[in-house]
Design a protein around this motif. Structure first.
Motif: not given
Length: 122
Positions: A102-122
């Motif tokens: 579960p900890r690895r899934w949470i970290a994976t979701l955080l990476i995806a969320a960070g990438a999404a934030c950067i993508g939306m800022s473009a």
């Protein structure tokens, strides 16, 4: 259509990276490696067609990545490329049947969320 070329190529680099990683792991853990455990790592790597396939995917990925960098800012492209980490975790679970905590899934979701934030800022 040319405005879509860089995002499509960026998506392709992510898929190629995930595919290459899977092939590397399969090549090291596959039947060909298990049949000859006495062989050293270098000999197993050099003699594995599966690993050669992973290297070929990485070569194509390299070309796609250079295309992406010629069209997008590095500060945008590289953080989005971290989605390959997400893809590797998903592919490892789905195709390699690896246990993902579960900890690895949470970290994976955080990476995806960070990438999404950067993508939306473009």
């Amino acid at each position: 259509m040319s405005g879509l070329a860089a995002p499509v190529a960026l998506g392709l680099t992510i898929l190629l990276d995930v595919g290459g990683q899977l092939l590397f792991k399969l090549g090291l853990d596959g039947d060909e490696s298990q049949a000859q455990p006495e062989r050293g790592l270098i000999r197993r790597v050099l003699g594995s067609p599966t690993i050669a396939g992973g290297v070929a995917l990485y070569a194509v990925e390299f070309g796609c990545w250079l295309f992406v960098l010629s069209r997008l800012d590095l500060s945008l492209a590289f953080p989005i490329a971290t989605l390959s980490y997400v893809g590797v975790v998903l592919a490892s679970r789905l195709f390699l049947r690896e246990a993902v905590s579960p900890r690895r899934w949470i970290a994976t979701l955080l990476i995806a969320a960070g990438a999404a934030c950067i993508g939306m800022s473009a």
